[in-house]
Design an enzyme around this catalytic site. Structure first.
Site, mmCIF file in Angstrom:
data_model
loop_
_atom_site.group_PDB
_atom_site.id
_atom_site.type_symbol
_atom_site.label_atom_id
_atom_site.label_comp_id
_atom_site.label_asym_id
_atom_site.label_seq_id
_atom_site.Cartn_x
_atom_site.Cartn_y
_atom_site.Cartn_z
ATOM 1 N N GLY A 46 78.348 47.646 63.140
ATOM 2 C CA GLY A 46 77.007 47.706 62.593
ATOM 3 C C GLY A 46 76.007 48.024 63.686
ATOM 4 O O GLY A 46 76.272 47.798 64.873
ATOM 5 N N GLN A 51 67.901 48.427 67.813
ATOM 6 C CA GLN A 51 68.838 48.542 68.935
ATOM 7 C C GLN A 51 68.785 49.912 69.608
ATOM 8 O O GLN A 51 69.267 50.085 70.714
ATOM 9 C CB GLN A 51 70.274 48.266 68.450
ATOM 10 C CG GLN A 51 70.505 46.815 68.079
ATOM 11 C CD GLN A 51 71.939 46.583 67.653
ATOM 12 O OE1 GLN A 51 72.310 46.820 66.515
ATOM 13 N NE2 GLN A 51 72.774 46.149 68.596
ATOM 14 N N CYS A 91 77.947 41.602 69.980
ATOM 15 C CA CYS A 91 76.853 42.520 69.653
ATOM 16 C C CYS A 91 76.768 43.590 70.722
ATOM 17 O O CYS A 91 76.900 43.291 71.910
ATOM 18 C CB CYS A 91 75.545 41.735 69.584
ATOM 19 S SG CYS A 91 74.115 42.769 69.251
ATOM 20 N N LEU A 92 76.548 44.834 70.298
ATOM 21 C CA LEU A 92 76.450 45.940 71.256
ATOM 22 C C LEU A 92 75.280 45.736 72.216
ATOM 23 O O LEU A 92 75.285 46.273 73.322
ATOM 24 C CB LEU A 92 76.284 47.269 70.507
ATOM 25 C CG LEU A 92 77.463 47.679 69.616
ATOM 26 C CD1 LEU A 92 77.094 48.901 68.780
ATOM 27 C CD2 LEU A 92 78.703 47.972 70.461
ATOM 28 N N HIS A 133 74.265 39.498 60.443
ATOM 29 C CA HIS A 133 74.007 39.813 61.850
ATOM 30 C C HIS A 133 72.994 40.958 61.964
ATOM 31 O O HIS A 133 72.049 40.884 62.753
ATOM 32 C CB HIS A 133 75.341 40.195 62.519
ATOM 33 C CG HIS A 133 75.222 40.603 63.956
ATOM 34 N ND1 HIS A 133 75.750 39.859 64.997
ATOM 35 C CD2 HIS A 133 74.657 41.678 64.531
ATOM 36 C CE1 HIS A 133 75.494 40.472 66.142
ATOM 37 N NE2 HIS A 133 74.835 41.585 65.888
ATOM 38 N N GLU A 134 73.191 42.003 61.156
ATOM 39 C CA GLU A 134 72.308 43.172 61.247
ATOM 40 C C GLU A 134 70.907 42.884 60.714
ATOM 41 O O GLU A 134 69.917 43.332 61.284
ATOM 42 C CB GLU A 134 72.923 44.376 60.517
ATOM 43 C CG GLU A 134 74.262 44.850 61.078
ATOM 44 C CD GLU A 134 74.272 45.051 62.581
ATOM 45 O OE1 GLU A 134 73.219 45.444 63.151
ATOM 46 O OE2 GLU A 134 75.310 44.810 63.216
ATOM 47 N N HIS A 137 68.830 41.239 63.268
ATOM 48 C CA HIS A 137 68.275 42.161 64.255
ATOM 49 C C HIS A 137 66.885 42.641 63.855
ATOM 50 O O HIS A 137 65.989 42.767 64.688
ATOM 51 C CB HIS A 137 69.176 43.406 64.395
ATOM 52 C CG HIS A 137 70.245 43.269 65.430
ATOM 53 N ND1 HIS A 137 69.974 43.054 66.767
ATOM 54 C CD2 HIS A 137 71.596 43.368 65.340
ATOM 55 C CE1 HIS A 137 71.118 42.998 67.441
ATOM 56 N NE2 HIS A 137 72.121 43.180 66.604
HETATM 57 NI NI NI Z 1 74.164 43.173 67.038
#
Ligand code: NI
Length: 176
Positions: A46, A51, A91-92, A133-134, A137
């Protein structure tokens, strides 16, 4: 399509509240394509628009094993949640950390697709985790915010050291 740079903690853009999308136009479709390409390339399951430095309520998700089930959620909202699950999350944008996070096991979600059509669906287990999670963000929340303050401050320290070392390596290169 183009790959975008993924911002990492502690970049302040990750802490901003994303604005709702109002124009479902060609530029939105282009942005969603870029986000999907960036997510698959990372690789991740995701990616939220903040991000990549775009503070708008857009996420792309592909929680399938075969990586053939792309979903773009515009202005997503979690209407309700029930039950709980605890599992490992990463997470990225949070480099070098994964930790167990508690989430709803089942959620009801409302969003728009890229064409501006309203969609409503239910998500469970792993898929529900990814959506939560997304959507976090988009509110400037990272999964580390769900950890104990001790774990969070340990990560902050670790990340600071990591960035210092990266900078030192860069300076080294420039000196030579
Ligand atoms: Ni993330």
């Amino acid at each position: 399509m183009a790959l975008r740079e993924i911002l990492t903690y502690p970049n302040p853009i990750l802490r901003q509240n994303a604005e709702p999308v109002t124009d479902f136009d060609e530029s939105l479709r282009k942005l969603v394509n870029d986000m999907a390409e960036t997510m698959y390339d990372a690789p991740g399951v995701g990616l939220a628009a903040n991000q990549i430095g775009v503070v708008q309520q857009i996420v792309v998700i592909d929680a399938s094993e075969e990586k053939n089930d792309l979903m773009a959620l515009i202005n997503p909202e979690i209407l309700s949640g029930e039950g709980s699950q605890v599992d490992e999350e990463g997470c990225l944008s949070v480099v070098g950390l994964s930790a167990k996070v508690k989430r709803f096991n089942k959620i009801k979600v409302k969003a728009f697709d890229v064409e501006g059509k309203e969609i409503e669906f239910e998500a469970e287990e792993w898929f529900a985790r990814v959506v939560q999670h997304e959507v976090d963000h988009l509110k400037g929340t990272l999964f580390i915010d769900h950890l104990s303050s001790l774990k969070r401050s340990l990560y902050k320290k670790k990340r600071k050291k990591q960035l210092k070392e990266e900078q030192a390596a860069k300076n080294d290169k420039q000196d030579k």
